[in-house]
Design a protein around this motif. Sequence first.
Motif, mmCIF file in Angstrom:
data_model
loop_
_atom_site.group_PDB
_atom_site.id
_atom_site.type_symbol
_atom_site.label_atom_id
_atom_site.label_comp_id
_atom_site.label_asym_id
_atom_site.label_seq_id
_atom_site.Cartn_x
_atom_site.Cartn_y
_atom_site.Cartn_z
ATOM 1 N N HIS A 52 1.044 -1.015 -0.261
ATOM 2 C CA HIS A 52 -0.348 -0.021 0.174
ATOM 3 C C HIS A 52 0.986 1.175 -0.419
ATOM 4 O O HIS A 52 0.732 2.375 -0.734
ATOM 5 C CB HIS A 52 -1.179 0.169 0.959
ATOM 6 C CG HIS A 52 -1.677 1.333 1.353
ATOM 7 N ND1 HIS A 52 -1.883 2.733 2.087
ATOM 8 C CD2 HIS A 52 -3.061 1.378 0.051
ATOM 9 C CE1 HIS A 52 -2.625 2.793 2.321
ATOM 10 N NE2 HIS A 52 -3.398 3.111 0.596
ATOM 11 N N TRP A 55 2.908 1.024 -3.072
ATOM 12 C CA TRP A 55 1.128 2.161 -4.679
ATOM 13 C C TRP A 55 0.875 2.877 -4.438
ATOM 14 O O TRP A 55 1.870 4.175 -5.610
ATOM 15 C CB TRP A 55 0.356 1.262 -4.124
ATOM 16 C CG TRP A 55 -1.082 1.429 -4.855
ATOM 17 C CD1 TRP A 55 -1.382 0.938 -6.483
ATOM 18 C CD2 TRP A 55 -2.282 2.390 -4.842
ATOM 19 N NE1 TRP A 55 -2.164 1.973 -7.274
ATOM 20 C CE2 TRP A 55 -2.621 2.412 -6.006
ATOM 21 C CE3 TRP A 55 -2.620 2.752 -3.287
ATOM 22 C CZ2 TRP A 55 -4.227 3.318 -5.565
ATOM 23 C CZ3 TRP A 55 -4.063 3.838 -3.500
ATOM 24 C CH2 TRP A 55 -4.388 3.341 -4.821
ATOM 25 N N LYS A 56 1.437 3.827 -3.296
ATOM 26 C CA LYS A 56 1.152 5.257 -3.024
ATOM 27 C C LYS A 56 2.094 6.128 -3.537
ATOM 28 O O LYS A 56 1.562 7.015 -3.921
ATOM 29 C CB LYS A 56 0.285 5.698 -1.308
ATOM 30 C CG LYS A 56 -0.973 4.936 -0.950
ATOM 31 C CD LYS A 56 -1.070 5.046 0.175
ATOM 32 C CE LYS A 56 -1.056 7.096 0.580
ATOM 33 N NZ LYS A 56 -1.544 7.198 2.023
ATOM 34 N N GLU A 57 3.384 5.114 -3.018
ATOM 35 C CA GLU A 57 4.437 6.527 -3.770
ATOM 36 C C GLU A 57 4.721 6.339 -5.399
ATOM 37 O O GLU A 57 4.492 7.501 -5.843
ATOM 38 C CB GLU A 57 5.868 5.710 -3.403
ATOM 39 C CG GLU A 57 5.970 5.979 -2.449
ATOM 40 C CD GLU A 57 6.757 5.120 -1.660
ATOM 41 O OE1 GLU A 57 8.077 4.525 -2.452
ATOM 42 O OE2 GLU A 57 7.050 4.770 -0.127
ATOM 43 N N VAL A 58 3.960 5.288 -6.316
ATOM 44 C CA VAL A 58 3.909 5.205 -7.392
ATOM 45 C C VAL A 58 2.878 6.377 -7.807
ATOM 46 O O VAL A 58 2.909 6.529 -8.843
ATOM 47 C CB VAL A 58 3.508 3.014 -7.531
ATOM 48 C CG1 VAL A 58 2.965 3.430 -9.437
ATOM 49 C CG2 VAL A 58 4.212 2.635 -7.448
ATOM 50 N N GLN A 59 2.298 5.830 -7.230
ATOM 51 C CA GLN A 59 0.669 7.209 -7.345
ATOM 52 C C GLN A 59 1.401 8.724 -7.612
ATOM 53 O O GLN A 59 0.539 9.598 -8.349
ATOM 54 C CB GLN A 59 -0.664 6.650 -6.461
ATOM 55 C CG GLN A 59 -1.320 6.201 -6.969
ATOM 56 C CD GLN A 59 -1.408 5.580 -8.206
ATOM 57 O OE1 GLN A 59 -2.154 5.880 -8.193
ATOM 58 N NE2 GLN A 59 -1.547 4.239 -8.934
ATOM 59 N N LYS A 60 1.563 8.599 -6.612
ATOM 60 C CA LYS A 60 1.958 10.165 -6.230
ATOM 61 C C LYS A 60 3.407 10.780 -7.370
ATOM 62 O O LYS A 60 4.644 11.682 -7.084
ATOM 63 C CB LYS A 60 3.122 10.497 -5.659
ATOM 64 C CG LYS A 60 1.683 10.924 -3.251
ATOM 65 C CD LYS A 60 2.108 10.724 -2.918
ATOM 66 C CE LYS A 60 0.954 10.591 -1.109
ATOM 67 N NZ LYS A 60 1.143 10.664 -0.439
ATOM 68 N N LEU A 81 -5.581 -2.709 -8.593
ATOM 69 C CA LEU A 81 -4.827 -1.643 -8.007
ATOM 70 C C LEU A 81 -4.804 -0.407 -9.094
ATOM 71 O O LEU A 81 -4.009 -1.458 -10.303
ATOM 72 C CB LEU A 81 -3.579 -1.824 -7.649
ATOM 73 C CG LEU A 81 -3.561 -2.911 -6.193
ATOM 74 C CD1 LEU A 81 -3.881 -3.897 -5.575
ATOM 75 C CD2 LEU A 81 -2.231 -2.427 -5.453
ATOM 76 N N LYS A 82 -5.214 0.631 -9.170
ATOM 77 C CA LYS A 82 -5.311 1.523 -10.207
ATOM 78 C C LYS A 82 -3.768 1.672 -10.426
ATOM 79 O O LYS A 82 -2.984 1.448 -9.594
ATOM 80 C CB LYS A 82 -5.200 2.855 -9.602
ATOM 81 C CG LYS A 82 -5.855 3.907 -10.877
ATOM 82 C CD LYS A 82 -6.413 5.530 -10.365
ATOM 83 C CE LYS A 82 -6.043 5.941 -10.430
ATOM 84 N NZ LYS A 82 -6.351 6.864 -10.463
ATOM 85 N N ASP A 83 -3.760 1.626 -11.782
ATOM 86 C CA ASP A 83 -2.685 1.662 -12.930
ATOM 87 C C ASP A 83 -1.320 0.154 -12.134
ATOM 88 O O ASP A 83 -0.097 0.774 -12.300
ATOM 89 C CB ASP A 83 -1.838 3.281 -12.488
ATOM 90 C CG ASP A 83 -2.502 3.895 -12.383
ATOM 91 O OD1 ASP A 83 -3.307 3.966 -13.810
ATOM 92 O OD2 ASP A 83 -2.532 5.411 -11.737
ATOM 93 N N SER A 84 -1.748 -0.383 -11.857
ATOM 94 C CA SER A 84 -0.899 -2.022 -11.664
ATOM 95 C C SER A 84 -1.046 -2.777 -13.130
ATOM 96 O O SER A 84 -1.974 -2.244 -14.393
ATOM 97 C CB SER A 84 -1.618 -2.538 -10.687
ATOM 98 O OG SER A 84 -2.906 -3.660 -11.243
ATOM 99 N N GLU A 155 -13.551 2.809 -8.996
ATOM 100 C CA GLU A 155 -13.040 2.453 -7.927
ATOM 101 C C GLU A 155 -14.391 2.260 -6.950
ATOM 102 O O GLU A 155 -15.471 2.146 -7.029
ATOM 103 C CB GLU A 155 -12.872 3.985 -6.869
ATOM 104 C CG GLU A 155 -12.778 3.404 -5.580
ATOM 105 C CD GLU A 155 -11.930 5.113 -4.410
ATOM 106 O OE1 GLU A 155 -11.536 4.827 -3.707
ATOM 107 O OE2 GLU A 155 -11.716 5.716 -5.657
#
Length: 175
Positions: A52, A55-60, A81-84, A155
């Motif tokens: 998690h 994933w948040k680091e990737v999203q940002k 997961l979004k953008d996976s 979502e």
Amino acid sequence: MNTKWLSSIAAAAFLLTPAMTFASTVEAEKKVFNELTALIPQDRIVEIEDLHKKWKEVQKGKSDAVILDIRTGAEFHAGHLKDSNNIDSGNPYLVPKTWPDADTEIWIFCRSQHRATYFVSSLYRYGYKNVYLVHGGIAAWAEKGYPLFSKDFGEIKVIKYDKALKEEFKTRQFD
């Protein structure tokens, strides 16, 4: 009387052979699974909270790690997961074609962890050095209440994840 006794022993041996074979193949699979798990460095087996955070680091845009869902296409499209990224668990050979750099940071999960263990161990055998196996998989993600996404529904927030509701698939014959 002797013939009847021998016939009974032969019948019992015939009937028990499939059960003994099944038990030995189940034990063999466990042995292979443990051998493959041993190929994965212990510090690369991570918890769902670690995924998690990554994933948040990737999203940002703070990480270029690859988040790789290896469930089937149908499982992936039901919620992911979004953008996976998605590669079916039976196709680890696609990773070197997609991410040829052996230092690529790749976080891998499936529904629980079983398929991912096979997949991740293959990547270590290919020479990858920075691959993470996510303990618990998408089931643990859903249990934590983390968001899932679907192109059909946007979502998705799982209110309650119940492992007992997992559908059992059977081979069906079609005409």
